[in-house]
Design a protein around this motif. Sequence first.
Motif, PDB file in Angstrom:
ATOM      1  N   VAL A  45      32.815  89.258   7.692  1.00 43.52           N
ATOM      2  CA  VAL A  45      33.880  89.183   6.544  1.00 43.52           C
ATOM      3  C   VAL A  45      33.077  90.514   5.721  1.00 43.52           C
ATOM      4  O   VAL A  45      33.459  91.443   5.838  1.00 43.52           O
ATOM      5  N   LEU A  46      31.771  90.793   5.585  1.00 41.15           N
ATOM      6  CA  LEU A  46      31.244  91.580   5.072  1.00 41.15           C
ATOM      7  C   LEU A  46      30.950  93.116   5.401  1.00 41.15           C
ATOM      8  O   LEU A  46      30.694  94.415   5.041  1.00 41.15           O
ATOM      9  N   ASN A  47      30.369  92.744   6.715  1.00 38.72           N
ATOM     10  CA  ASN A  47      30.755  93.745   8.076  1.00 38.72           C
ATOM     11  C   ASN A  47      31.976  94.302   8.363  1.00 38.72           C
ATOM     12  O   ASN A  47      31.824  95.278   9.127  1.00 38.72           O
ATOM     13  N   GLN A  48      32.917  94.145   8.061  1.00 40.73           N
ATOM     14  CA  GLN A  48      34.702  95.039   7.770  1.00 40.73           C
ATOM     15  C   GLN A  48      34.151  96.271   7.176  1.00 40.73           C
ATOM     16  O   GLN A  48      34.159  96.470   6.440  1.00 40.73           O
ATOM     17  N   VAL A  49      34.806  96.794   8.363  1.00 37.32           N
ATOM     18  CA  VAL A  49      34.263  98.521   7.979  1.00 37.32           C
ATOM     19  C   VAL A  49      36.060  98.809   7.131  1.00 37.32           C
ATOM     20  O   VAL A  49      36.241 100.535   6.604  1.00 37.32           O
ATOM     21  N   PHE A  50      37.395  98.121   7.975  1.00 38.89           N
ATOM     22  CA  PHE A  50      38.796  98.681   8.520  1.00 38.89           C
ATOM     23  C   PHE A  50      39.266  97.462   7.294  1.00 38.89           C
ATOM     24  O   PHE A  50      39.397  96.558   7.175  1.00 38.89           O
ATOM     25  N   PHE A  51      39.960  97.848   6.005  1.00 33.48           N
ATOM     26  CA  PHE A  51      40.550  97.566   5.216  1.00 33.48           C
ATOM     27  C   PHE A  51      41.532  98.004   4.970  1.00 33.48           C
ATOM     28  O   PHE A  51      41.826  99.033   4.867  1.00 33.48           O
ATOM     29  N   SER A  52      43.030  96.649   4.822  1.00 40.00           N
ATOM     30  CA  SER A  52      43.921  98.240   4.276  1.00 40.00           C
ATOM     31  C   SER A  52      44.407  97.209   3.112  1.00 40.00           C
ATOM     32  O   SER A  52      44.178  96.481   2.316  1.00 40.00           O
ATOM     33  N   LEU A  53      44.882  97.957   2.185  1.00 43.58           N
ATOM     34  CA  LEU A  53      45.251  98.652   0.928  1.00 43.58           C
ATOM     35  C   LEU A  53      46.534  99.193   0.730  1.00 43.58           C
ATOM     36  O   LEU A  53      46.411  99.735   1.175  1.00 43.58           O
ATOM     37  N   ASP A  54      47.197  98.249  -0.526  1.00 48.57           N
ATOM     38  CA  ASP A  54      48.609  99.146  -0.764  1.00 48.57           C
ATOM     39  C   ASP A  54      48.646  99.862  -1.056  1.00 48.57           C
ATOM     40  O   ASP A  54      47.039  99.975  -1.894  1.00 48.57           O
ATOM     41  N   ASP A  55      49.242 101.087  -1.874  1.00 50.15           N
ATOM     42  CA  ASP A  55      49.396 102.627  -2.664  1.00 50.15           C
ATOM     43  C   ASP A  55      48.572 101.662  -3.884  1.00 50.15           C
ATOM     44  O   ASP A  55      47.478 102.723  -4.536  1.00 50.15           O
ATOM     45  N   GLU A  56      49.062 101.315  -4.114  1.00 51.23           N
ATOM     46  CA  GLU A  56      48.177 101.227  -6.349  1.00 51.23           C
ATOM     47  C   GLU A  56      46.755 100.122  -5.452  1.00 51.23           C
ATOM     48  O   GLU A  56      45.531 101.015  -6.592  1.00 51.23           O
ATOM     49  N   LYS A  57      46.423  99.495  -4.880  1.00 54.01           N
ATOM     50  CA  LYS A  57      45.227  99.150  -4.864  1.00 54.01           C
ATOM     51  C   LYS A  57      44.606 100.074  -4.413  1.00 54.01           C
ATOM     52  O   LYS A  57      43.109 100.263  -4.439  1.00 54.01           O
ATOM     53  N   PHE A  58      44.760 100.657  -3.411  1.00 52.79           N
ATOM     54  CA  PHE A  58      44.184 101.969  -2.668  1.00 52.79           C
ATOM     55  C   PHE A  58      43.947 103.314  -4.014  1.00 52.79           C
ATOM     56  O   PHE A  58      43.236 103.947  -4.148  1.00 52.79           O
ATOM     57  N   ARG A  59      45.023 103.448  -4.583  1.00 54.29           N
ATOM     58  CA  ARG A  59      44.591 104.348  -5.982  1.00 54.29           C
ATOM     59  C   ARG A  59      43.515 104.135  -6.962  1.00 54.29           C
ATOM     60  O   ARG A  59      42.456 104.532  -7.392  1.00 54.29           O
ATOM     61  N   GLN A  60      43.553 102.536  -7.622  1.00 54.06           N
ATOM     62  CA  GLN A  60      42.145 102.119  -8.072  1.00 54.06           C
ATOM     63  C   GLN A  60      41.518 101.713  -6.886  1.00 54.06           C
ATOM     64  O   GLN A  60      40.058 102.242  -7.951  1.00 54.06           O
TER      65      GLN A  60
END
Length: 90
Positions: A45-60
């Motif tokens: 899990v910690l080695n993941q380099v790609f993760f997906s965020l919704d618009d609000e979480k991405f702004r944060q």
Amino acid sequence: MRDAAINLRALPEQRDLIDHAASLLGKNRSDFMLEAACERAQAVVLNQVFFSLDDEKFRQFTTLLDAPPGPNPGLERLMAVKAPWSTDAE
């Protein structure tokens, strides 16, 4: 109390190896296997380099990245220590 079962099949040689390693650490098979599996799962899990965020979480997230770092006394102490490979001529 643990109440979720995890079942798996292994070769006798694998079971024996796991039992031997567990006994060297003073653990039972279940505790040893659960600890080893959780350590590996955390690493994956910690080695993941790609993760997906919704618009609000991405702004944060970008706001946190763009913010100047706060005071860090531990880092300041670390940076004040002279490296052992440094010479006085530098």
